[in-house]
Design an enzyme around this catalytic site. Sequence first.
Site, PDB file in Angstrom:
ATOM      1  CG  ASP A  78     -63.297   4.174  -8.300  1.00  0.00           C
ATOM      2  OD1 ASP A  78     -62.511   4.018  -7.362  1.00  0.00           O
ATOM      3  OD2 ASP A  78     -63.814   5.268  -8.580  1.00  0.00           O
ATOM      4  CD  GLU A 254     -65.144   4.824  -0.220  1.00  0.00           C
ATOM      5  OE1 GLU A 254     -66.000   5.657  -0.541  1.00  0.00           O
ATOM      6  OE2 GLU A 254     -63.931   5.084  -0.165  1.00  0.00           O
TER       7      GLU A 254
END
Length: 584
Positions: A78, A254
């Site tokens: 991430d 997302e």
Amino acid sequence: MKTSKIKFSFLFAFMAIFSLCQTGSAQSGVKKKSSQVKSKNNPTFTQFVYQGDDDVYRENPLGDDEFYNPILQGCYPDPSITRKGNDYYLVNSSFSMFPGVPIFHSNDLVNWKQIGHVLDRTSQLKVETAGVSAGIYAPDIKYNPYNDTFYMITTQFASGIGNMVVKTKDPLKGWSNPIKLNFNGIDPSIFFDDNGKAYIVHNDAPDKGKELYNGHRVIKIWEYDLNTDQIIPGTDKIIVDGGVDIKKKPIWIEGPHLYKKNGRYYLMCAEGGTGDWHSEVIFVSNSPKGPFIPSGNNPILSQRYLRPERKNKIDWTGHADLVEGPGGKYYGVFLAIRPNEKNFVNSGRETFILPVDWSGEFPIFENGLIPMEPKLKLPKGVVNRQGKDGFLPNGNFTYTENFTSPNLAYSWIGMRGPREDFVHISPKGGVQIMPFNVNIKEVKPVSSLFYRQQHKNFTATTVLNYQPKVENDLAGLVCYQSERFNYVFGITKIKKDTYILLQRTDKGNSVILASAKIDASKPVQLQVKAKGNEYSFSYSENNGELKNLGGMVSGDILSTNIAGGFTGSLIGLYATSANDAFPE
């Protein structure tokens, strides 16, 4: 079961539980707390050597104008990136690792140094009872030139915190305590417009009663008050419903990031879940609040359409962030995985980078839709200094830690609690672990120093000076995917004899695979070696030859595929006074 499906069930269940529970340098100092008690019985590790030996690097040597991808090997998922002048800063998810949110610095996007962790205090990170894949999700780092401040915004799935932001004027000088943000959902990111206004975009559930299918999510935007550091109530708006084309039932939109270029607003998001359907998509609007129109060429990054059996496979690409690099060229950082020969993911989601072509209306990752290569061309004028002058190594490398410095390298982490609570570095060299009365299988802070697995093929060796006194004492090496999936390779006591043993824990159920009596009156060398999915554990007494214990064992339980969750395998220097592994 595909990883994307695993994510749906895991996260939906987790979020339901969470909603019910809502009520400079390359080193970091580790100072002994007054509550710590040094003892001759505490195990001391005097050396740790990690060696990576992946075929891909031996078969693809670097040219003078090349560097390896990923730029961060091992569990660094991430990624988010920002820029201030010629300084680039990058952060990653850390889940329940402590300290949290590793932060890296570069001047050229190739050569990186870790400068610390954003969340390095217990006042910032409260993950004492969080599972390995809980804690900190999807941090976003952004620099605001209008108030000369860096912001890191994230979701902390622990202790009822939820979405939060921390700030600093200088990432080298530490970050503020968290400010809890008053909105639900996950994956928040912050955007500063050129008129000084600020916005937050994030993933959320559809409005109540409007969920159309499993995995249906939305992207929401709020105006953000920089004076109060809170969203402005009533300003929220759904700007993407479902994804690029809701008629096709896209899943898990997302990881949103908002950008502005040539007067237009670009919203980039991950879509497809974190598994083999992962991708990155892009939308455009004339306003930060939409309407956002998807590019006709989505996805702009994905490996999902390629042959599964391709060589040197890189997969699951997505969760990206863009930055303008030197000379005005754009680059994107993102996560991806490199599975072993059994297609198991043991090293976790890693940080990759690709150049981005933004010569047209929409950005697109260069060569991001074809099989990715293990190396890239250096940006113009950049020299590859990886592994030199304090920059992080890449490719096949050897990391040696003799524990002679008063500080521990940032690459060493704890789980759910500070390293300072159980570590003492001896002035004569070596790190002493003060064992907690906690087992590696418990969801509590554990007395283990962890180093990330960064290769498919590796050897990790340590030297342990330890004489257990009772059966509850154990110290040694662990290979740890989670509290429910791990190997323990340690020294313990049974009556008057000292044993070395290998324990496998699968879904929380533990089995002793092998054990042997040893002489621990002198330091014992412990080694774990992996060749893809095959792991072996060996030991040496009195500087003798290495002896294998337990034969060849499967690394399957150290993979995301079997264990679930979002982390990679860790190698730990472990001690406990709550041992439950007893050889017969």
